[in-house]
Scaffold this motif. Structure first.
Motif, short mmCIF file in Angstrom:
data_model
loop_
_atom_site.label_atom_id
_atom_site.label_comp_id
_atom_site.label_asym_id
_atom_site.label_seq_id
_atom_site.Cartn_x
_atom_site.Cartn_y
_atom_site.Cartn_z
N THR A 54 0.78 -1.28 -0.20
CA THR A 54 -0.05 -0.11 -0.23
C THR A 54 0.83 1.37 0.06
O THR A 54 1.71 1.43 0.70
N ARG A 55 0.62 2.28 -0.91
CA ARG A 55 1.36 3.49 -0.96
C ARG A 55 0.79 4.39 0.29
O ARG A 55 -0.25 4.49 0.48
N ILE A 56 1.92 5.09 0.72
CA ILE A 56 1.61 6.11 1.69
C ILE A 56 1.47 7.29 1.27
O ILE A 56 2.63 7.91 0.63
N PRO A 57 0.39 8.14 1.26
CA PRO A 57 0.14 9.41 0.39
C PRO A 57 1.14 10.37 1.35
O PRO A 57 1.57 10.19 2.40
N ARG A 58 1.53 11.37 0.64
CA ARG A 58 2.34 12.69 1.10
C ARG A 58 3.94 11.82 1.04
O ARG A 58 4.71 12.75 1.80
N THR A 59 4.05 10.62 0.62
CA THR A 59 5.60 10.09 0.78
C THR A 59 5.90 9.48 -0.77
O THR A 59 4.55 9.19 -1.45
N ALA A 64 5.69 -1.06 3.41
CA ALA A 64 7.08 -1.98 3.98
C ALA A 64 8.01 -0.91 3.87
O ALA A 64 9.21 -1.53 4.20
N ASP A 65 8.16 0.02 3.06
CA ASP A 65 9.29 1.02 3.31
C ASP A 65 9.32 2.28 4.35
O ASP A 65 10.15 2.93 4.25
N VAL A 66 8.52 1.96 5.47
CA VAL A 66 8.41 2.79 6.58
C VAL A 66 8.70 2.25 7.69
O VAL A 66 8.36 1.06 7.93
N VAL A 67 9.12 2.87 8.72
CA VAL A 67 9.37 2.67 10.26
C VAL A 67 7.98 3.10 10.98
O VAL A 67 7.76 4.29 10.73
N VAL A 167 8.00 6.83 8.96
CA VAL A 167 9.04 7.64 8.50
C VAL A 167 9.81 6.80 7.48
O VAL A 167 10.21 5.52 7.59
N PRO A 168 10.24 7.15 6.36
CA PRO A 168 10.63 6.54 5.01
C PRO A 168 11.88 6.37 5.35
O PRO A 168 12.60 7.11 5.93
#
Length: 196
Positions: A54-59, A64-67, A167-168
């Motif tokens: 799932t994509r994180i809006p505003r990033t 899986a790419d964020v803490v 946090v990316p």
């Protein structure tokens, strides 16, 4: 360190000696066995399987790419479980990370979308480190979740129904401090309202 100016991440055997917290996608390269253990929780049902991509809006990141970090003082979660669930939980350490150490962080509070669906833009706001104050109580949605779980005799998902700081990329721990959720923060002022 003022814990009201920190975000929190559970310390586990997997990250106990870490110098930084890394997202799931980085574990695939750096620690394949830890990745294999972590990815299993996404393979159990279709909603969670979709979640990891799932994509994180505003990033420019995916789930899986964020803490994932919590804006709630750990003691507040423990107190809610004690008060609502009437259970004693074991000691648990958390990394307390100064909010100023979080470049490009966003606040995600799922109120419109469902797990596995695309995240609504209205559920994600940029984190403003200058205005940030940690929550000194958990959310009503989290308290309702705890009540439902304890009625079924279950535990887990401590932070269900709470906002999350995303946090990316890696989160450095060089300025972090360890706190136990049994330790209450001395409250010499009224509870702060969460301000992303």
């Amino acid at each position: 360190m003022d814990l009201r100016r920190c975000v929190f991440h559970m310390r586990t055997p997997a990250n106990a000696l870490a110098r930084e917290l890394v997202p799931l996608s980085a574990l695939e390269r750096t620690d394949p066995s830890a990745y294999a253990e972590a990815i299993v929780k996404y393979d159990g049902d279709p909603e969670r399987r979709n979640l990891r991509n799932t994509r994180i809006p505003r990033t420019s990141a995916t789930w899986a790419d964020v803490v994932f970090l919590s804006p709630i003082l750990p003691h507040a979660i423990l107190q809610a479980w004690r008060a609502i669930g009437r259970i004693q939980l074991p000691a648990q350490e958390f990394w307390a990370i100064p909010v100023e150490a979080l470049p490009d962080a966003v606040v995600f509070d799922r109120t419109l979308s469902r797990t596995g669906d695309p995240i609504d833009l209205g559920e994600v706001t940029p984190l403003d480190p200058r205005a940030y104050r940690a929550l000194e109580q958990t959310t009503p949605r989290n308290r309702a979740w705890i009540a439902r779980l304890t009625q079924r005799g279950e535990r887990g998902a401590w932070f269900n129904g709470t906002p999350q700081i995303l946090v990316p990329g890696p989160v450095p721990l060089r300025h972090a401090q360890l706190v136990d959720w049994a330790d209450a923060l001395p409250l010499d002022q009224p509870p702060a309202q969460f301000r992303p």
